[in-house]
Enzyme design. Structure first.
Site: not given
Ligand SMILES: *Cc1c(COP(=O)(O)O)cnc(C)c1O
Length: 401
Positions: A125, A227-228, A376
């Protein structure tokens, strides 16, 4: 038009009744993005308004002593117990995943000062890669990049090929955010340890959808979103895991008063707490931790194994429909075919998907568009029905040029 397969799968689904526990509106026909933002539970709607009226409104500043101060650790323990395979005292809730990654990566590097390399993959990510690039520059470390196939992910062989005596830390996602590839976390952790390195798993796309056993796997550090698949609401704070044996020696860089042994002593020097509390920095986000608790109770009730089972059936069904209705029209599957190597989302690609997605959103069919041309489809086991999956694929089919 219905599909008898979807109807039969919903009728046979032992978790189908959980859908009633979530807020939904008629305008949304198929929600296929619970992996970016989970639906709210009905219990959370009640909990949030009760909190304003009866906790914040009635207890005022006394609420801190009564429970709020401990919430980063009590709610953290519950995430650990229900979804992470972590005994109590190893999980905290605090900042965004991004900031927790920064804290834990810095702590790990300082614990291996003689080692100069960090292993990461090019498909991780963006925030993970950006944080690592920043820390590498700040601390004079080198990033060692693994480049997996974009429709797969990082394997044990990839890690074995690069981990060595200079490796301080391996930072990988358990479920890849784009392809949905589920990494072999126990084996990769072992390989990193055999090289003398530490491991940090990003669990954002696995927590709440895939069973995780951090204690059993010997994982050093982990971080993940709430939040996921934990349905904590937009911007709800992330969690971090620090294995008990590391807590006394690992130091995090954002030395705030909430990480000290006795914050209200207001002393002259920073003295970190000797347990998990040392990874906190500032005042905890109490309101942000409310809704997570309701989803955790539903997950505990359903059981992670039953959730994983439904997730596998949902992703198998979406692939069956994609193969039947979309692949013959030029859509490519960019996710693993092996259910054992797949998380709870499937990504498909087609040059028209940017426009297709805009038309789907206008009809209340909500997948997630990923540049340059991926869609997705996130299937959240307690909230997504097989009929929603069917409606989603039929709508994509209808909108394909
Ligand atoms: C959604 C996601 C994040 C998000 O990070 P935030 O700090 O909450 O914006 C980070 N890493 C992965 C692998 C994700 O899927």
């Amino acid at each position: 038009m219905t599909d008898s397969r979807a109807t039969a799968l919903d009728a046979a689904d032992p978790l189908a009744a959980y859908r009633e526990q979530f807020i939904r509106t008629d305008e949304v026909v198929a929600y296929l993005d619970g992996n970016s933002l989970g639906r709210p539970t009905k219990a959370s709607a009640a909990r949030l308004s009760d909190f304003v009226a009866n906790s914040w409104g009635a207890r005022l500043i006394r609420g801190w002593d009564e429970s709020w101060y401990e919430m980063p650790l009590t709610v953290g323990d519950r995430i650990g117990e229900v979804a992470l395979g972590a005994a109590s005292g190893q999980v905290f809730i605090g900042d965004s995943t991004t900031v927790i990654l920064y804290k834990l990566i810095r702590a790990a590097l300082d614990a291996r000062p003689e080692r100069s390399e960090i292993v990461v993959d090019t498909d991780n990510f963006p925030t993970d890669r950006f944080i690592l690039q920043g820390i590498a520059a700040e601390r004079g470390k080198k990033l060692t990049w693994i480049s997996p196939d974009s429709d797969a992910g990082v394997t044990a062989d990839h890690v074995a090929a690069v981990a060595g005596p200079d490796t301080a830390l391996v930072v990988l996602s358990h479920v890849a955010y784009r392809s949905g590839y589920l990494a072999d976390a126990p084996r990769i952790t072992q390989i990193a340890h055999d090289a003398g390195a530490l491991v940090l798993w990003d669990l954002c796309h696995s927590v709440g959808s895939v069973p995780v056993e951090l204690d059993e796997w010997g994982v050093d550090l982990a971080a993940g979103c709430t939040y996921k698949y934990l349905n904590g609401g937009p911007g709800s704070p992330a969690f971090g895991y620090v294995r008990a044996e590391h807590q006394a020696t690992f130091r995090q860089p954002i030395q705030g008063w909430m990480g000290t042994a006795e914050p209200f002593v207001m002393g002259p020097e920073y003295e970190p707490h000797d347990g998990i509390r040392r990874f906190l920095s500032g005042t905890p986000p109490v309101i942000g931790m409310l809704a997570i608790q309701d989803m955790l109770e539903l997950i505990a009730d359903a059981g992670m194994n039953a959730i994983r089972d439904k997730s596998e059936r949902l992703t198998a069904f979406v692939l069956e429909l994609i193969d039947e209705k979309l692949v013959p029209r030029g859509v490519a599957v960019s996710s693993p075919r092996d259910p054992a190597r797949r998380g709870s989302h499937v990504t498909i690609d087609h040059p028209s998907f940017a426009e297709v997605n805009a038309r789907l959103w206008a009809q209340g069919i909500i997948p997630d568009f990923r540049r340059p041309h991926g869609l997705r489809l996130g299937l959240s086991p307690l909230t997504t029905s097989f009929e929603e999956v069917r409606l989603g694929v039929d709508a994509i089919s209808a909108e394909l040029p």
